[in-house]
Design a protein around this motif. Sequence first.
Motif, PDB file in Angstrom:
ATOM      1  N   GLN A   1       3.641   5.355  -9.129  1.00 24.67           N
ATOM      2  CA  GLN A   1       4.148   4.968  -7.818  1.00 24.67           C
ATOM      3  C   GLN A   1       4.861   3.626  -7.849  1.00 24.67           C
ATOM      4  OE1 GLN A   1       0.963   5.545  -8.714  1.00 24.67           O
ATOM      5  NE2 GLN A   1      -0.490   4.654  -7.289  1.00 24.67           N
ATOM      6  N   ARG A   2       4.640   2.850  -8.906  1.00 26.59           N
ATOM      7  CA  ARG A   2       5.357   1.588  -9.066  1.00 26.59           C
ATOM      8  C   ARG A   2       6.836   1.836  -9.334  1.00 26.59           C
ATOM      9  NH1 ARG A   2       4.295  -3.805  -7.856  1.00 26.59           N
ATOM     10  NH2 ARG A   2       4.935  -5.192  -9.510  1.00 26.59           N
ATOM     11  N   PHE A   3       7.172   3.046  -9.753  1.00 23.86           N
ATOM     12  CA  PHE A   3       8.524   3.324 -10.227  1.00 23.86           C
ATOM     13  C   PHE A   3       9.296   4.319  -9.364  1.00 23.86           C
ATOM     14  CE2 PHE A   3       5.700   2.458 -13.883  1.00 23.86           C
ATOM     15  CZ  PHE A   3       6.180   1.186 -14.173  1.00 23.86           C
ATOM     16  N   GLY A   4       8.792   4.616  -8.171  1.00 19.44           N
ATOM     17  CA  GLY A   4       9.512   5.510  -7.281  1.00 19.44           C
ATOM     18  C   GLY A   4       8.612   6.050  -6.194  1.00 19.44           C
TER      19      GLY A   4
ATOM     20  N   LEU B   1      12.888  -5.675  -9.046  1.00 21.93           N
ATOM     21  CA  LEU B   1      12.724  -6.542 -10.212  1.00 21.93           C
ATOM     22  C   LEU B   1      11.300  -6.459 -10.744  1.00 21.93           C
ATOM     23  CD1 LEU B   1      14.680  -9.628  -8.836  1.00 21.93           C
ATOM     24  CD2 LEU B   1      15.388  -8.219 -10.780  1.00 21.93           C
ATOM     25  N   ALA B   2      10.335  -6.376  -9.824  1.00 20.22           N
ATOM     26  CA  ALA B   2       8.938  -6.253 -10.242  1.00 20.22           C
ATOM     27  C   ALA B   2       8.700  -4.929 -10.960  1.00 20.22           C
ATOM     28  CB  ALA B   2       8.023  -6.369  -9.029  1.00 20.22           C
ATOM     29  N   ALA B   3       9.366  -3.867 -10.516  1.00 24.27           N
ATOM     30  CA  ALA B   3       9.225  -2.576 -11.185  1.00 24.27           C
ATOM     31  C   ALA B   3       9.732  -2.650 -12.618  1.00 24.27           C
ATOM     32  CB  ALA B   3       9.982  -1.506 -10.404  1.00 24.27           C
TER      33      ALA B   3
ATOM     34  N   LYS C   1       0.849  -1.190   0.000  1.00 19.24           N
ATOM     35  CA  LYS C   1       0.000   0.000   0.000  1.00 19.24           C
ATOM     36  C   LYS C   1       0.885   1.240   0.000  1.00 19.24           C
ATOM     37  CE  LYS C   1      -3.894  -2.202   0.154  1.00 19.24           C
ATOM     38  NZ  LYS C   1      -3.266  -3.441  -0.304  1.00 19.24           N
ATOM     39  N   ASP C   2       0.490   2.241  -0.790  1.00 19.55           N
ATOM     40  CA  ASP C   2       1.286   3.449  -0.938  1.00 19.55           C
ATOM     41  C   ASP C   2       1.399   4.219   0.372  1.00 19.55           C
ATOM     42  OD1 ASP C   2       1.455   2.817  -3.601  1.00 19.55           O
ATOM     43  OD2 ASP C   2      -0.225   4.095  -4.170  1.00 19.55           O
TER      44      ASP C   2
ATOM     45  N   THR D   1       7.838  11.634 -15.785  1.00 14.37           N
ATOM     46  CA  THR D   1       8.844  11.070 -16.703  1.00 14.37           C
ATOM     47  C   THR D   1       8.472   9.698 -17.242  1.00 14.37           C
ATOM     48  OG1 THR D   1      10.326   9.947 -15.099  1.00 14.37           O
ATOM     49  CG2 THR D   1      10.657  12.328 -15.437  1.00 14.37           C
ATOM     50  N   ILE D   2       7.348   9.122 -16.828  1.00 14.88           N
ATOM     51  CA  ILE D   2       6.930   7.802 -17.295  1.00 14.88           C
ATOM     52  C   ILE D   2       5.932   7.988 -18.434  1.00 14.88           C
ATOM     53  CG2 ILE D   2       5.873   5.611 -16.670  1.00 14.88           C
ATOM     54  CD1 ILE D   2       8.536   6.080 -15.299  1.00 14.88           C
TER      55      ILE D   2
END
Length: 347
Positions: free
Chosen positions: A158-161, A222-224, A68-69, A253-254
């Motif tokens: 949020q998956r990436f940072g 790895l999941a990211a 959870k975030d 940036t994504i």
Amino acid sequence: MFAEAVLKHRPSDFIVREAMALPVQDEPGPAHRYLVLRKCGYTTTEAIGWIAAKLGLRTADITFGGLKDEDGVTEQLIALPATALSDEDTGCVLSLTEADDRRLSLWHHGYGADPIAIGELEGNAFRVVVRDLGGSPAERFSALRKVNLLFLNYYDTQRFGVPGGPKRSHLVGEAMLAGDWSLALRELAGLGAPESDAAGAWTGQAKRFFDSLDPRAASFFLAAHSSHEWNTALAARAGEVFGDAALDVEIDTIPYRYARCGAAAAELLGNCREIPFVKRSLHNGLITAKTSTRASVVQTVVSVSGFGPDTEFPGRFQATLGFFLPSGCYATAAVRQLVSYIVHGAP
């Protein structure tokens, strides 16, 4: 910010409650104790680390169904050995408050025979406030009560940072997968993630740092990377189906490629129901991989309420959205695409 809306302006704008059907009994006896973790301002792994240290447990002793975030108010179930707490401890058994927007508490839920495993989570219920609405989008929101929403099932930013930090966690995973552990360590040190300070101070062999982490935390990177690969594949299929009608956007940036309306998303679903996903994890120093599938498009019903003047942005409007999503889907991705549909006049 996206299009003509602001999300997560403050933590209470984003409320998440986990949905998990566990067999629970009230009386002590089973090997595991189930508790509700309520938090704000902490990642799940941060919270688990604090709880483990407080109770003298290993982080691996505490299990949960999903992450959870930190930039919201979230509620989820965790499990730990029943012997870690007295049976007389009920109600709120642990709490920590560092600030109004950084706090956690742990509440008794019951007892059960089994730990909680990743994948057991059915989904999450959301209550999201959309802010800074104006012009035609505000008028269209004001007329909505329920929306049958179809949206592209991207992994969101949020998956990436972490919030406010660079969105590069997938590059940590990419370097891990390539065996360039020194690069992975440098990337991690610059993320502003909970593990970044320790990564920056590490003086030993780079790979040993990742081996020292809770495998769930190390596997997140790895999941990211896998998530970024999957997003790229979905964007490619969207380009094939939508052609010139695709909506290309960049958020933190994504890059993303969206549909312009729900009907276009339905067309993509008809052409491509699922896309393979390679799940990688690091355990005992080895990277393993397993292939599954992930839905390309998800459907949900969004209830719209609370439309009115924005309490944070004078002269603008806000609305509250309520909906449920299956496990693994991102509420922010759903809301961003709903707002985009409304901006383009066709939810």
